[in-house]
Design a protein around this motif. Structure first.
Motif, mmCIF file in Angstrom:
data_model
loop_
_atom_site.group_PDB
_atom_site.id
_atom_site.type_symbol
_atom_site.label_atom_id
_atom_site.label_comp_id
_atom_site.label_asym_id
_atom_site.label_seq_id
_atom_site.Cartn_x
_atom_site.Cartn_y
_atom_site.Cartn_z
ATOM 1 N N ALA A 152 0.845 -1.187 0.000
ATOM 2 C CA ALA A 152 0.000 0.000 0.000
ATOM 3 C C ALA A 152 0.884 1.241 0.000
ATOM 4 O O ALA A 152 1.477 1.596 1.017
ATOM 5 N N ARG A 153 1.017 1.871 -1.158
ATOM 6 C CA ARG A 153 1.827 3.067 -1.280
ATOM 7 C C ARG A 153 0.929 4.288 -1.393
ATOM 8 O O ARG A 153 -0.105 4.238 -2.062
ATOM 9 N N PRO A 154 1.298 5.384 -0.748
ATOM 10 C CA PRO A 154 0.414 6.553 -0.754
ATOM 11 C C PRO A 154 0.288 7.156 -2.150
ATOM 12 O O PRO A 154 1.249 7.218 -2.918
ATOM 13 N N ILE A 155 -0.924 7.594 -2.478
ATOM 14 C CA ILE A 155 -1.207 8.247 -3.755
ATOM 15 C C ILE A 155 -1.457 9.719 -3.487
ATOM 16 O O ILE A 155 -2.326 10.076 -2.689
ATOM 17 N N ALA A 156 -0.686 10.571 -4.153
ATOM 18 C CA ALA A 156 -0.805 12.011 -3.938
ATOM 19 C C ALA A 156 -2.061 12.516 -4.642
ATOM 20 O O ALA A 156 -2.248 12.294 -5.846
ATOM 21 N N SER A 157 -2.928 13.186 -3.887
ATOM 22 C CA SER A 157 -4.152 13.743 -4.460
ATOM 23 C C SER A 157 -4.548 15.000 -3.690
ATOM 24 O O SER A 157 -4.092 15.221 -2.560
ATOM 25 N N LYS A 158 -5.425 15.788 -4.303
ATOM 26 C CA LYS A 158 -5.817 17.049 -3.695
ATOM 27 C C LYS A 158 -7.203 17.439 -4.188
ATOM 28 O O LYS A 158 -7.518 17.296 -5.367
ATOM 29 N N ASN A 159 -8.029 17.923 -3.271
ATOM 30 C CA ASN A 159 -9.343 18.485 -3.582
ATOM 31 C C ASN A 159 -9.359 19.957 -3.206
ATOM 32 O O ASN A 159 -8.873 20.332 -2.136
ATOM 33 N N TYR A 160 -9.927 20.795 -4.059
ATOM 34 C CA TYR A 160 -10.052 22.214 -3.730
ATOM 35 C C TYR A 160 -11.159 22.838 -4.572
ATOM 36 O O TYR A 160 -11.608 22.255 -5.572
ATOM 37 N N ARG A 161 -11.600 24.028 -4.182
ATOM 38 C CA ARG A 161 -12.609 24.794 -4.899
ATOM 39 C C ARG A 161 -12.000 26.121 -5.326
ATOM 40 O O ARG A 161 -11.267 26.751 -4.562
ATOM 41 N N HIS A 172 -1.681 12.267 -8.683
ATOM 42 C CA HIS A 172 -0.370 11.967 -9.261
ATOM 43 C C HIS A 172 0.026 10.567 -8.810
ATOM 44 O O HIS A 172 0.093 10.283 -7.610
ATOM 45 N N PHE A 173 0.281 9.654 -9.769
ATOM 46 C CA PHE A 173 0.703 8.313 -9.415
ATOM 47 C C PHE A 173 1.596 7.735 -10.514
ATOM 48 O O PHE A 173 1.835 8.387 -11.546
ATOM 49 N N ASN A 174 2.096 6.550 -10.311
ATOM 50 C CA ASN A 174 3.055 5.910 -11.207
ATOM 51 C C ASN A 174 2.438 4.696 -11.896
ATOM 52 O O ASN A 174 1.559 4.025 -11.332
ATOM 53 N N VAL A 184 1.724 9.492 -14.097
ATOM 54 C CA VAL A 184 0.399 9.915 -14.531
ATOM 55 C C VAL A 184 -0.018 11.137 -13.740
ATOM 56 O O VAL A 184 0.137 11.189 -12.515
ATOM 57 N N ASP A 185 -0.544 12.130 -14.458
ATOM 58 C CA ASP A 185 -1.143 13.306 -13.829
ATOM 59 C C ASP A 185 -2.597 13.394 -14.271
ATOM 60 O O ASP A 185 -2.906 13.284 -15.466
ATOM 61 N N LEU A 186 -3.458 13.591 -13.285
ATOM 62 C CA LEU A 186 -4.904 13.622 -13.518
ATOM 63 C C LEU A 186 -5.489 14.890 -12.925
ATOM 64 O O LEU A 186 -5.124 15.297 -11.822
ATOM 65 N N HIS A 187 -6.397 15.518 -13.672
ATOM 66 C CA HIS A 187 -7.111 16.688 -13.171
ATOM 67 C C HIS A 187 -8.548 16.604 -13.666
ATOM 68 O O HIS A 187 -8.808 16.620 -14.865
ATOM 69 N N THR A 188 -9.481 16.485 -12.721
ATOM 70 C CA THR A 188 -10.900 16.498 -13.051
ATOM 71 C C THR A 188 -11.562 17.658 -12.314
ATOM 72 O O THR A 188 -11.032 18.166 -11.316
ATOM 73 N N PHE A 189 -12.725 18.056 -12.787
ATOM 74 C CA PHE A 189 -13.444 19.163 -12.139
ATOM 75 C C PHE A 189 -14.942 18.906 -12.233
ATOM 76 O O PHE A 189 -15.426 18.170 -13.102
ATOM 77 N N LYS A 190 -15.668 19.547 -11.333
ATOM 78 C CA LYS A 190 -17.124 19.440 -11.302
ATOM 79 C C LYS A 190 -17.685 20.808 -10.957
ATOM 80 O O LYS A 190 -17.451 21.331 -9.876
#
Length: 237
Positions: A152-161, A172-174, A184-190
């Motif tokens: 179990a390796r930590p996955i860097a992520s962030k939520n903000y408005r 961000h993960f490998n 891999v870099d991921l950016h989603t929005f809602k």
């Protein structure tokens, strides 16, 4: 009759040798050999109960409430209040675990769901499979750690408005294939009022290879019209 009367049974009954003692208080005893049988005097008062006293630790509910003394009623009330507290605590903890499990695993807003969707997209992309090597299944994992056996390796992520109240999620993960590794870099929005997440970008960087964009709304805004919603995510054709 004021004096004690002793009746002795003699040789006529050889099978029974003993004495019968009768007193004005109706107390009598029969002795046969080395055994004796006695009854309590019930004429002078009510019979004495032989049940044990009910306490907090030994109450099993068998004694009726009306038969309990004030002290025993207090003990039973204390025990039942304690048991009720344990049950309520268990219900609260179960509800909390269920809510946490839903938010972290099953909800469309959870990090786990976002990660799994991105990995599925990467594994199905022919460009990524060609660059990483498709000899083995592409695996995805979090940040590298000193322990190479860590599962179990930590996955860097962030939520903000942002200022327009649009919710953003970045991750961000490998990834690793049979021949190369990538990032891999991921950016989603809602947007406010929407229920589905949309990709801003989903890209894979592989050393010695050009960057692979699986999603990039900044580069190809014309593709926004050819999209569909599925499982809480906005997908593009």
């Amino acid at each position: 009759m004021d004096s004690k009367i002793l009746l002795t049974i003699g040789a006529r009954l050889p099978a029974f040798r003993g004495s019968l003692l009768i007193s004005p208080g109706c107390r009598y005893s029969i002795t046969k050999g080395s055994r004796s049988y006695a009854t309590r005097n019930t004429l002078s008062g009510s019979p004495i109960s032989s049940r044990r006293q009910v306490t907090v630790t030994n109450d099993d509910g068998r004694v009726h409430w009306k038969e309990l003394s004030l002290k025993e009623k207090t003990a039973r009330t204390t025990q039942q209040t304690f048991n009720l507290g344990i049950i309520l605590t268990g219900l609260v903890m179960t509800g909390g675990c269920a809510y946490f499990l839903y938010k972290e695993v099953f909800s469309t807003d959870s990090k786990t769901v976002q990660f799994n969707r991105a990995v599925d997209r990467i594994r199905s992309d022919s460009r990524v499979k060609e660059a990483l090597g498709s000899g083995h299944k592409i695996r995805a994992f979090g940040e590298p750690t000193w322990n190479r056996w860590a599962r179990a390796r930590p996955i860097a992520s962030k939520n903000y408005r942002d200022a327009s109240d649009t919710e953003h999620f970045t991750m961000h993960f490998n990834v690793e294939g049979s021949s190369r590794r990538g990032v891999v870099d991921l950016h989603t929005f809602k947007r406010n009022g929407q229920s589905n997440w949309e990709y801003k970008y989903l890209l894979v960087d592989i050393k010695g290879q050009p960057r692979i964009y699986l999603e990039n709304t900044d580069v190809s805004p014309d593709r926004q019209n050819s999209s569909f919603s599925f499982l809480g995510m906005q997908w593009r054709k």
